[in-house]
Design an enzyme around this catalytic site. Structure first.
Site, PDB file in Angstrom:
ATOM      1  NE  ARG A  82      31.632 -17.627 -46.432  1.00  0.00           N
ATOM      2  CZ  ARG A  82      32.015 -18.410 -47.444  1.00  0.00           C
ATOM      3  NH1 ARG A  82      31.110 -18.998 -48.202  1.00  0.00           N
ATOM      4  NH2 ARG A  82      33.292 -18.601 -47.691  1.00  0.00           N
ATOM      5  CE  LYS A 184      34.905 -21.156 -45.380  1.00  0.00           C
ATOM      6  NZ  LYS A 184      34.303 -22.373 -45.955  1.00  0.00           N
ATOM      7  CD  GLU A 220      27.487 -27.443 -46.320  1.00  0.00           C
ATOM      8  OE1 GLU A 220      28.404 -27.192 -47.107  1.00  0.00           O
ATOM      9  OE2 GLU A 220      27.103 -26.640 -45.446  1.00  0.00           O
TER      10      GLU A 220
HETATM   11  C1  PLP Z   1      33.652 -22.845 -47.097  1.00  0.00           C
HETATM   12  C2  PLP Z   1      32.587 -23.876 -47.183  1.00  0.00           C
HETATM   13  C3  PLP Z   1      31.920 -24.158 -48.396  1.00  0.00           C
HETATM   14  C4  PLP Z   1      32.293 -23.536 -49.715  1.00  0.00           C
HETATM   15  O1  PLP Z   1      32.154 -22.156 -49.746  1.00  0.00           O
HETATM   16  P1  PLP Z   1      32.899 -21.271 -50.848  1.00  0.00           P
HETATM   17  O2  PLP Z   1      32.597 -19.882 -50.451  1.00  0.00           O
HETATM   18  O3  PLP Z   1      32.323 -21.619 -52.157  1.00  0.00           O
HETATM   19  O4  PLP Z   1      34.343 -21.635 -50.772  1.00  0.00           O
HETATM   20  C5  PLP Z   1      30.890 -25.092 -48.359  1.00  0.00           C
HETATM   21  N1  PLP Z   1      30.548 -25.724 -47.217  1.00  0.00           N
HETATM   22  C6  PLP Z   1      31.181 -25.497 -46.054  1.00  0.00           C
HETATM   23  C7  PLP Z   1      30.758 -26.226 -44.836  1.00  0.00           C
HETATM   24  C8  PLP Z   1      32.224 -24.562 -46.001  1.00  0.00           C
HETATM   25  O5  PLP Z   1      32.849 -24.340 -44.837  1.00  0.00           O
END
Ligand code: PLP
Length: 341
Positions: A82, A184, A220
């Site tokens: 990722r 991210k 989300e």
């Molecule tokens: C990091 C993150 C998540 C959760 O991802 P994981 O890999 O399960 O920790 C969900 N939404 C956003 C916006 C994130 O930055």
């Protein structure tokens, strides 16, 4: 190895400096060998690209002590992949996934004394990140970068028991279609701060963001994906190009299907169907799943049958199976657990 004397059960989610962090620098088109250092501070030029144009991305994962006393990390290869995707999206150099995993392992090994003991509920949070470091004033990508990893011990998420969350549907947007929602990056968090502070001021735990184009579909929260459970026991998660692909969510869907024999669906989820779900949860590395009890849509309350006192039945089963896999109580699928020592 002598464990540090920390009050593990009462740790919060705050930064505590540990002994070592990993640093690798990118210059003249290549990453150096990388090293562990004791220095927690970064000194950069005032015009570094990260300060002016936010050219930075990050990851988050955890190290756990298992039931039989090993230190393990959960699917670090997916974090590495990722981060490769995030780097591509932000015109940063790729820090290859094999090197990423190796660097995470080295950093955790060097801070093994800070990995909380089994049963404490606490974990060692691992934060890899990368930034553009050379001075850039005309808008363009940097050509020098730093990749770092630090660790910090964090307390049990559900300290004092589980408390289902209350969310609001917000008028703020998180991520435009064809934008950076799937990346991210700190930039997605900077703009979520105002939404989050105002939500807290109004008594909500989190915001539910909708798709900005039509405002009819669930995306989300600022930092966690949704999972829903239907009244006929299907696990449903929203599908969208602008949702961050949570590793916890992908793992929970696998667990639902392969361990619990449930039907799973990744599809568009409409705001209009929220009232029909039996359970709702937020998933991410921090909590694995936090149950949601109530969502407020501009005054209209949507209350899930699982209520405001406990996790829903299916949410709880998902939570217990995935944490069981992470803590070594349940056999993990091939390749999910990397043993550090
Ligand atoms: C990091 C993150 C998540 C959760 O991802 P994981 O890999 O399960 O920790 C969900 N939404 C956003 C916006 C994130 O930055």
């Amino acid at each position: 190895m002598e464990k540090k004397q920390l009050d593990w059960e009462n740790l919060g989610f705050g930064y505590i400096s540990t002994d070592k962090r990993y640093v690798s620098n990118f210059k003249n088109g290549a990453w150096d060998a990388g090293t562990l250092t004791s220095d927690a501070n970064i000194v950069l030029n005032e015009c570094a690209c990260v300060f002016q144009y936010a050219q930075t991305c990050f990851e988050g994962l955890k190290a756990y002590t298992t039931m039989d006393g090993h230190i393990v990390i959960f699917r670090p290869d997916l974090n590495g992949k990722r981060m490769e995707e995030s780097a591509r999206a932000l015109e940063m150099p790729i820090f290859p996934v094999e090197r990423f995993v190796d660097a995470v392992v080295k950093t955790v090994e060097a801070n093994a004394a800070y990995v909380p003991p089994y049963g404490s509920g606490a974990t060692l949070y691992i934060r890899p990140y990368m930034m553009g470091t050379n001075p850039v004033i005309g808008v363009k990508p940097a050509n020098e970068y730093q990749f770092r990893i630090f660790t910090t011990p964090v307390g049990p998420y559900f300290k004092g028991g589980v408390r289902p969350l209350t969310l609001r549907i917000t008028n703020f947007d998180r991520a435009a279609p064809h934008g950076t929602g799937h990346v991210k990056a700190g930039l997605n968090y900077a703009m979520s701060l105002h939404a989050s502070v105002t939500a807290h001021a109004e008594g909500y735990d989190e915001n539910m963001f909708l798709d900005p184009a039509t405002r009819t579909k669930v995306e989300e929260t600022g930092g966690a994906n949704f999972v829903f459970v239907t009244k006929d026991n299907k696990v449903v998660t929203p599908k969208s190009e602008s949702i961050l692909p949570s590793i916890t969510r992908r793992s929970l869907l696998y667990v639902a299907k392969e361990y619990l024999g449930m039907e799973v669906e990744e599809r568009e989820v409409l705001v209009d169907e929220l009232k029909d779900f039996a359970e709702c949860g937020l998933c991410g590395t921090a909590a694995v799943i936090s149950p949601v009890g109530k969502i407020v849509n501009h005054g209209e309350e949507i209350c899930f049958p699982s209520g405001m006192n406990e996790m829903g039945t299916v949410t709880k089963k998902l939570y217990e199976t995935l944490t069981g896999i992470q803590m070594g109580r349940i056999t993990a699928p091939e390749g999910w657990i990397k043993v550090i020592r």
